[in-house]
Write an enzyme that holds these catalytic residues in place. Structure first.
Site, PDB file in Angstrom:
ATOM      1  N   SER A   1      57.702 -63.965 -25.750  1.00 60.56           N
ATOM      2  CA  SER A   1      58.905 -64.343 -25.004  1.00 60.56           C
ATOM      3  C   SER A   1      58.661 -64.005 -23.539  1.00 60.56           C
ATOM      4  CB  SER A   1      60.094 -63.512 -25.515  1.00 60.56           C
ATOM      5  OG  SER A   1      61.216 -63.639 -24.663  1.00 60.56           O
TER       6      SER A   1
ATOM      7  N   TYR B   1      64.505 -55.895 -28.667  1.00 66.02           N
ATOM      8  CA  TYR B   1      63.808 -57.184 -28.499  1.00 66.02           C
ATOM      9  C   TYR B   1      62.709 -57.065 -27.444  1.00 66.02           C
ATOM     10  CZ  TYR B   1      63.427 -62.319 -28.133  1.00 66.02           C
ATOM     11  OH  TYR B   1      62.974 -63.619 -28.135  1.00 66.02           O
TER      12      TYR B   1
HETATM   13  P1  NAD Z   1      65.693 -69.415 -34.992  1.00 66.03           P
HETATM   14  O1  NAD Z   1      66.818 -68.507 -35.368  1.00 66.03           O
HETATM   15  O2  NAD Z   1      65.943 -70.883 -34.939  1.00 66.03           O
HETATM   16  O3  NAD Z   1      64.433 -69.116 -35.938  1.00 66.03           O
HETATM   17  C1  NAD Z   1      64.133 -67.842 -36.434  1.00 66.03           C
HETATM   18  C2  NAD Z   1      63.384 -67.988 -37.733  1.00 66.03           C
HETATM   19  O4  NAD Z   1      63.039 -66.679 -38.229  1.00 66.03           O
HETATM   20  C3  NAD Z   1      64.203 -68.673 -38.842  1.00 66.03           C
HETATM   21  O5  NAD Z   1      63.357 -69.508 -39.589  1.00 66.03           O
HETATM   22  C4  NAD Z   1      64.667 -67.482 -39.698  1.00 66.03           C
HETATM   23  O6  NAD Z   1      64.942 -67.826 -41.062  1.00 66.03           O
HETATM   24  C5  NAD Z   1      63.423 -66.596 -39.602  1.00 66.03           C
HETATM   25  N1  NAD Z   1      63.667 -65.211 -40.001  1.00 66.03           N
HETATM   26  C6  NAD Z   1      64.609 -64.343 -39.543  1.00 66.03           C
HETATM   27  N2  NAD Z   1      64.499 -63.177 -40.209  1.00 66.03           N
HETATM   28  C7  NAD Z   1      63.452 -63.299 -41.070  1.00 66.03           C
HETATM   29  C8  NAD Z   1      62.838 -62.439 -42.021  1.00 66.03           C
HETATM   30  N3  NAD Z   1      63.278 -61.195 -42.239  1.00 66.03           N
HETATM   31  N4  NAD Z   1      61.801 -62.920 -42.748  1.00 66.03           N
HETATM   32  C9  NAD Z   1      61.354 -64.186 -42.565  1.00 66.03           C
HETATM   33  N5  NAD Z   1      61.888 -65.038 -41.674  1.00 66.03           N
HETATM   34  C10 NAD Z   1      62.922 -64.597 -40.938  1.00 66.03           C
HETATM   35  O7  NAD Z   1      65.197 -68.890 -33.574  1.00 66.03           O
HETATM   36  P2  NAD Z   1      64.128 -69.441 -32.528  1.00 66.03           P
HETATM   37  O8  NAD Z   1      64.843 -69.489 -31.241  1.00 66.03           O
HETATM   38  O9  NAD Z   1      63.405 -70.655 -33.006  1.00 66.03           O
HETATM   39  O10 NAD Z   1      63.134 -68.185 -32.490  1.00 66.03           O
HETATM   40  C11 NAD Z   1      61.798 -68.219 -32.975  1.00 66.03           C
HETATM   41  C12 NAD Z   1      60.974 -67.217 -32.195  1.00 66.03           C
HETATM   42  O11 NAD Z   1      60.965 -67.580 -30.820  1.00 66.03           O
HETATM   43  C13 NAD Z   1      61.500 -65.765 -32.251  1.00 66.03           C
HETATM   44  O12 NAD Z   1      60.419 -64.870 -32.353  1.00 66.03           O
HETATM   45  C14 NAD Z   1      62.188 -65.614 -30.903  1.00 66.03           C
HETATM   46  O13 NAD Z   1      62.209 -64.261 -30.483  1.00 66.03           O
HETATM   47  C15 NAD Z   1      61.286 -66.458 -30.033  1.00 66.03           C
HETATM   48  N6  NAD Z   1      61.873 -66.889 -28.760  1.00 66.03           N
HETATM   49  C16 NAD Z   1      62.996 -67.679 -28.744  1.00 66.03           C
HETATM   50  C17 NAD Z   1      63.529 -68.071 -27.520  1.00 66.03           C
HETATM   51  C18 NAD Z   1      64.759 -68.944 -27.427  1.00 66.03           C
HETATM   52  O14 NAD Z   1      65.305 -69.062 -26.315  1.00 66.03           O
HETATM   53  N7  NAD Z   1      65.220 -69.595 -28.487  1.00 66.03           N
HETATM   54  C19 NAD Z   1      62.910 -67.657 -26.334  1.00 66.03           C
HETATM   55  C20 NAD Z   1      61.760 -66.855 -26.391  1.00 66.03           C
HETATM   56  C21 NAD Z   1      61.252 -66.481 -27.623  1.00 66.03           C
END
Ligand code: NAD
Length: 259
Positions: free
Chosen positions: A141, A154
């Site tokens: 991130s 986080y």
């Molecule tokens: P999202 O909520 O759409 O996806 C998260 C995924 O993780 C889902 O498939 C969920 O089922 C899974 N998950 C959660 N807990 C779990 C567990 N205990 N075991 C297995 N799977 C689990 O969110 P996203 O925005 O697509 O995030 C994905 C990654 O990207 C994360 O690591 C997040 O920190 C990172 N990220 C997101 C953003 C953003 O702005 N959306 C920015 C930077 C980084």
């Protein structure tokens, strides 16, 4: 060159993870998806991935449980013939000031966003060494590079992912395995989308104002990153052209961390 390779993507039932799975399947990679959600919806996504002409399987392994993570990598090898590409992507968020931050949220975020990557890598590296090729990509991130208040777990976890990325990159550098992190800024995913109406109500703003003045305040382009942009970088990192990129933290953040 990626046709027939195998990939496991943690947390890929929605958002960025699902976009990785789709982009890799489009390159002919057999994929294992993982994460929580509605069973029928997950099955629909799995079948949709197979429409690209690849094998797609699902693991319900919980990323807080080391034994389930080991089982997932084993299942990937058994079902897809190896684990050539590992994408550590599962993640959750909790926002609160440090003195009010709940212990259980700290533990869950460290387990899912950080420790799970240690466990997946530990079990996947021997398979990659055996295959003589591997790619490990972590969704870190912008918060792996800079901090924001009220996100202690986080930010700590994502900075920890930087440590994992650099350490493992050095350990496997001679084995044709690269290890990198993608550092997205705000990406338009269900996770972000769901926060907007609540924030708008809480702050007495319109949803558009929340997007621009609250969420995108840190992002100079004032545009969300798209899941497809993040996934395209992952596909590039899997190609031969990226063989010399390792141990890197690569921002895709609309200029956020340039400030
Ligand atoms: P999202 O909520 O759409 O996806 C998260 C995924 O993780 C889902 O498939 C969920 O089922 C899974 N998950 C959660 N807990 C779990 C567990 N205990 N075991 C297995 N799977 C689990 O969110 P996203 O925005 O697509 O995030 C994905 C990654 O990207 C994360 O690591 C997040 O920190 C990172 N990220 C997101 C953003 C953003 O702005 N959306 C920015 C930077 C980084």
């Amino acid at each position: 060159m990626l046709k027939g390779k195998s990939a496991v993507i943690t947390g890929s039932t929605s958002g960025i993870g699902l976009a990785y799975a789709k982009a890799l399947a489009a390159e002919g990679v057999n994929v294992m998806i993982n994460g929580f959600g509605d069973e029928a919806a997950i099955e629909k996504e799995r079948k949709g991935l197979e429409a690209a002409g690849v094998k797609a399987v699902y693991s319900n392994a919980d990323m807080t449980k080391a034994d389930e993570i080991a089982g997932m990598i084993e299942q990937c090898a058994a079902d897809l013939g190896g684990c050539d590409i590992l994408i550590n992507n599962a993640g959750i968020q909790h926002v609160a000031p440090v003195e009010e931050f709940p212990d259980d949220k700290w533990n869950a975020i460290i387990a899912i966003n950080l420790s799970s990557a240690f466990h997946t890598i530990k079990h996947a590296v021997p398979l990659m060494r055996k295959a003589g090729w591997g790619r490990i990509i972590n969704t870190a991130s912008a918060h792996a590079l800079v901090a924001s208040p009220d996100k202690i777990a986080y930010v700590a976890a994502k900075h920890g992912i930087a440590g994992i990325t650099k350490t493992v990159a050095l350990e496997v550098a001679k084995d044709n395995i690269t290890v990198n992190s993608i550092c997205p800024g705000y990406v338009w995913t269900p996770l972000v989308e769901k926060q907007i109406p609540d924030t708008a109500r809480a702050r007495g703003m319109s949803e558009e104002e929340v997007k621009e003045k609250v969420i995108l305040a840190a992002q100079p382009t004032k545009q969300f990153v798209t899941v497809e942009q993040v996934a395209a970088l992952a596909v590039f990192l899997c190609q031969d052209a990226a063989a010399s990129i390792t141990g890197a933290m690569l921002p895709v953040d609309g200029g956020w961390t340039a400030e």
